[in-house]
Design a protein around this motif. Sequence first.
Motif, PDB file in Angstrom:
ATOM      1  N   LEU A 404       1.088  -1.228  -0.230  1.00 22.99           N
ATOM      2  CA  LEU A 404      -0.128  -0.097   0.059  1.00 22.99           C
ATOM      3  C   LEU A 404       0.846   1.259   0.006  1.00 22.99           C
ATOM      4  O   LEU A 404       0.611   2.297  -0.862  1.00 22.99           O
ATOM      5  N   CYS A 405       1.837   1.275   0.799  1.00 21.97           N
ATOM      6  CA  CYS A 405       2.956   2.450   0.903  1.00 21.97           C
ATOM      7  C   CYS A 405       3.515   2.755  -0.637  1.00 21.97           C
ATOM      8  O   CYS A 405       3.536   3.879  -1.018  1.00 21.97           O
ATOM      9  N   ILE A 406       4.067   1.532  -0.952  1.00 19.46           N
ATOM     10  CA  ILE A 406       4.748   1.566  -2.399  1.00 19.46           C
ATOM     11  C   ILE A 406       3.771   2.192  -3.430  1.00 19.46           C
ATOM     12  O   ILE A 406       4.018   2.989  -4.178  1.00 19.46           O
ATOM     13  N   ALA A 407       2.362   1.662  -3.246  1.00 19.86           N
ATOM     14  CA  ALA A 407       1.641   1.834  -4.341  1.00 19.86           C
ATOM     15  C   ALA A 407       1.306   3.507  -4.448  1.00 19.86           C
ATOM     16  O   ALA A 407       1.071   4.216  -5.254  1.00 19.86           O
ATOM     17  N   GLY A 408       1.088   4.001  -3.201  1.00 16.29           N
ATOM     18  CA  GLY A 408       0.616   5.395  -2.833  1.00 16.29           C
ATOM     19  C   GLY A 408       2.109   6.386  -3.392  1.00 16.29           C
ATOM     20  O   GLY A 408       1.802   7.331  -4.201  1.00 16.29           O
ATOM     21  N   ALA A 409       3.321   5.945  -2.976  1.00 20.23           N
ATOM     22  CA  ALA A 409       4.332   6.666  -3.359  1.00 20.23           C
ATOM     23  C   ALA A 409       4.435   6.830  -4.955  1.00 20.23           C
ATOM     24  O   ALA A 409       4.614   7.775  -5.478  1.00 20.23           O
ATOM     25  N   VAL A 410       4.221   5.381  -5.487  1.00 11.14           N
ATOM     26  CA  VAL A 410       4.445   5.421  -7.123  1.00 11.14           C
ATOM     27  C   VAL A 410       3.429   6.321  -7.823  1.00 11.14           C
ATOM     28  O   VAL A 410       3.972   6.661  -8.730  1.00 11.14           O
ATOM     29  N   VAL A 411       2.231   6.271  -7.402  1.00 15.78           N
ATOM     30  CA  VAL A 411       1.089   7.076  -7.976  1.00 15.78           C
ATOM     31  C   VAL A 411       1.639   8.401  -8.006  1.00 15.78           C
ATOM     32  O   VAL A 411       1.427   9.093  -9.000  1.00 15.78           O
ATOM     33  N   VAL A 412       2.183   8.967  -6.824  1.00 17.45           N
ATOM     34  CA  VAL A 412       2.674  10.301  -6.900  1.00 17.45           C
ATOM     35  C   VAL A 412       3.640  10.560  -7.922  1.00 17.45           C
ATOM     36  O   VAL A 412       3.947  11.586  -8.675  1.00 17.45           O
ATOM     37  N   GLY A 413       4.594   9.642  -8.166  1.00 20.51           N
ATOM     38  CA  GLY A 413       5.617   9.775  -8.883  1.00 20.51           C
ATOM     39  C   GLY A 413       5.260   9.718 -10.394  1.00 20.51           C
ATOM     40  O   GLY A 413       5.608  10.658 -11.266  1.00 20.51           O
ATOM     41  N   TYR A 414       4.326   8.851 -10.469  1.00 18.88           N
ATOM     42  CA  TYR A 414       3.505   8.942 -11.978  1.00 18.88           C
ATOM     43  C   TYR A 414       2.984  10.170 -12.405  1.00 18.88           C
ATOM     44  O   TYR A 414       3.077  10.484 -13.544  1.00 18.88           O
ATOM     45  N   LEU A 415       2.246  10.532 -11.249  1.00 19.06           N
ATOM     46  CA  LEU A 415       1.417  11.824 -11.635  1.00 19.06           C
ATOM     47  C   LEU A 415       2.316  13.045 -11.914  1.00 19.06           C
ATOM     48  O   LEU A 415       1.922  13.565 -12.983  1.00 19.06           O
ATOM     49  N   LEU A 416       3.270  13.121 -11.129  1.00 19.19           N
ATOM     50  CA  LEU A 416       4.248  13.988 -11.230  1.00 19.19           C
ATOM     51  C   LEU A 416       4.981  14.111 -12.668  1.00 19.19           C
ATOM     52  O   LEU A 416       5.051  15.007 -13.500  1.00 19.19           O
ATOM     53  N   GLU A 417       5.164  13.072 -13.070  1.00 16.37           N
ATOM     54  CA  GLU A 417       5.696  12.820 -14.375  1.00 16.37           C
ATOM     55  C   GLU A 417       4.976  12.945 -15.581  1.00 16.37           C
ATOM     56  O   GLU A 417       5.322  13.693 -16.532  1.00 16.37           O
ATOM     57  N   ARG A 418       3.615  12.627 -15.473  1.00 11.06           N
ATOM     58  CA  ARG A 418       2.580  12.906 -16.511  1.00 11.06           C
ATOM     59  C   ARG A 418       2.385  14.549 -16.567  1.00 11.06           C
ATOM     60  O   ARG A 418       2.165  14.890 -17.640  1.00 11.06           O
ATOM     61  N   GLN A 419       2.581  14.989 -15.532  1.00 13.09           N
ATOM     62  CA  GLN A 419       2.398  16.541 -15.495  1.00 13.09           C
ATOM     63  C   GLN A 419       3.644  17.446 -15.887  1.00 13.09           C
ATOM     64  O   GLN A 419       3.508  18.659 -15.868  1.00 13.09           O
ATOM     65  N   GLY A 420       4.528  16.749 -16.355  1.00 13.83           N
ATOM     66  CA  GLY A 420       5.880  17.335 -16.677  1.00 13.83           C
ATOM     67  C   GLY A 420       6.466  18.091 -15.435  1.00 13.83           C
ATOM     68  O   GLY A 420       7.667  18.643 -15.887  1.00 13.83           O
ATOM     69  N   VAL A 421       6.388  17.421 -14.312  1.00 13.88           N
ATOM     70  CA  VAL A 421       7.011  18.180 -13.187  1.00 13.88           C
ATOM     71  C   VAL A 421       8.663  17.472 -13.045  1.00 13.88           C
ATOM     72  O   VAL A 421       9.440  18.166 -12.929  1.00 13.88           O
ATOM     73  N   THR A 422       8.693  16.091 -13.351  1.00 16.84           N
ATOM     74  CA  THR A 422       9.801  15.494 -13.404  1.00 16.84           C
ATOM     75  C   THR A 422       9.521  14.235 -14.006  1.00 16.84           C
ATOM     76  O   THR A 422       8.528  13.917 -14.408  1.00 16.84           O
ATOM     77  N   GLY A 423      10.758  13.598 -14.424  1.00 12.97           N
ATOM     78  CA  GLY A 423      10.997  12.224 -15.010  1.00 12.97           C
ATOM     79  C   GLY A 423      11.606  11.340 -14.035  1.00 12.97           C
ATOM     80  O   GLY A 423      12.632  11.358 -14.018  1.00 12.97           O
ATOM     81  N   VAL A 424      11.001  10.481 -13.292  1.00 18.56           N
ATOM     82  CA  VAL A 424      11.388   9.695 -12.306  1.00 18.56           C
ATOM     83  C   VAL A 424      12.054   8.715 -13.020  1.00 18.56           C
ATOM     84  O   VAL A 424      11.187   7.866 -13.723  1.00 18.56           O
ATOM     85  N   ALA A 425      13.092   8.208 -12.504  1.00 16.38           N
ATOM     86  CA  ALA A 425      13.734   7.020 -13.146  1.00 16.38           C
ATOM     87  C   ALA A 425      14.596   6.246 -12.211  1.00 16.38           C
ATOM     88  O   ALA A 425      15.274   6.693 -11.108  1.00 16.38           O
TER      89      ALA A 425
END
Length: 425
Positions: A404-425
């Motif tokens: 659950l914790c990983i899912a919540g964290a990764v969703v944030v990373g994904y949304l920020l990437e989609r919005q162009g704030v960053t590209g997480v890798a």
Amino acid sequence: MPTPPLEPRPGTPRWLLRIVVVTALVGVGAGIGGAVVYLGLHTLQHLAFGYSEGTFYEGLLEAPPANRVIALAVAGVIGGVGWWGLRAWGRRSPANAVVSVEQAVDGRRMPAVATLANAALQIVIVGLGASIGREVAPREIAALWADWLTRKAGVTARERRILVACGAGAGLAAVYSVPLGGAVFAVEILLAELSFATVLPAFAVSAVGALVARLVVPVNPLYVMPQVKLTPSILVFSVIAGPLFGFAAVAFVRLARYAQARRPTSWGIVIVMPLVFTAVGVASLWLPGILGNGRALGQLSLAASLPVLIILVTTVVKTGATVATIGAGAAGGTLTPSLAIGAGLGLATGSLWAELWPGSALPGFALLGAAAFLAVSMRAPLTGLVLVIEFTNQGPQLLAPLMLCIAGAVVVGYLLERQGVTGVA
């Protein structure tokens, strides 16, 4: 003119025998490479800080404090001169430029001398206390071996791609004794393909690599912590804190990329790296946990063996030290630094949560932070989960909150990437 021998066709006994032999040899080479990296790293640590038993952190505390500054200064000089020469050589002769594991998986040939020199420099600076991960060196050595072997064996381009990725994963498995983590790393990150053609060789190569390295690498968990029990408090915390860890991990990735984009590209590294490394050494006089690849801070956090405020300060300074090390021009990984930073943040936030809802062991919060932060920084939820479990030898009780914790964290990373704030890798 003699007729060239026909290549064995897929599905024939000859083809199967060749694939099995090459796969096994890739694993053996990865295991030997991982063992060499482990021995080289620990030999340098013992020589630099003058200890014969115990952990790296315990050795730091036993050695004269001045050794930390001297070792980091020496590491900065060796790294600065070494990478300046290596990268200048690569610019003059592109065929001898360092090729990353990802580029090798995509088909580029890895030059032997440049790859081994790059890996050796990483081992030296981490062994002397530089604040960066050690996991890239064994992956590069294993990928180099797999690249050479598969080309000599004449396998197809797809088979070569899979085996190079599996070899790199096995290098990670060997140096940390995490066979499942190495296999998942290869499949999820390097190949991004879940199929029999990728999973089976990944399992085989990582298993062989880890078994070969066991002749040298200890099989005990990398981090020692108590078995944490599932409580309602930890479960609720995992849901609430996951997105927070995601934001923190995204910020770290952005800082690391910003630093890497502005690292010295020519002779300036000879000046910048010794200065940065020496500054990190001076900071370690008060906070020795910032030195090394992150295992020291990770262990302190996962065992909650120091006051939370000290661990939080160490976490903040460790973040700055790692980013500065990358910005100074050092090559290396961020796997163990990410885990350590996440564990420190998890412990700090968990201690506040425990004031509101007591009854849960603090190491459990550190574990959640480590897994979530690592998953986002690597952009690999499965790899982050498996590695943290193998690193700590935790049982299945915490699987649900970890997921659950990983899912919540990764969703944030994904949304920020989609919005162009960053590209997480």
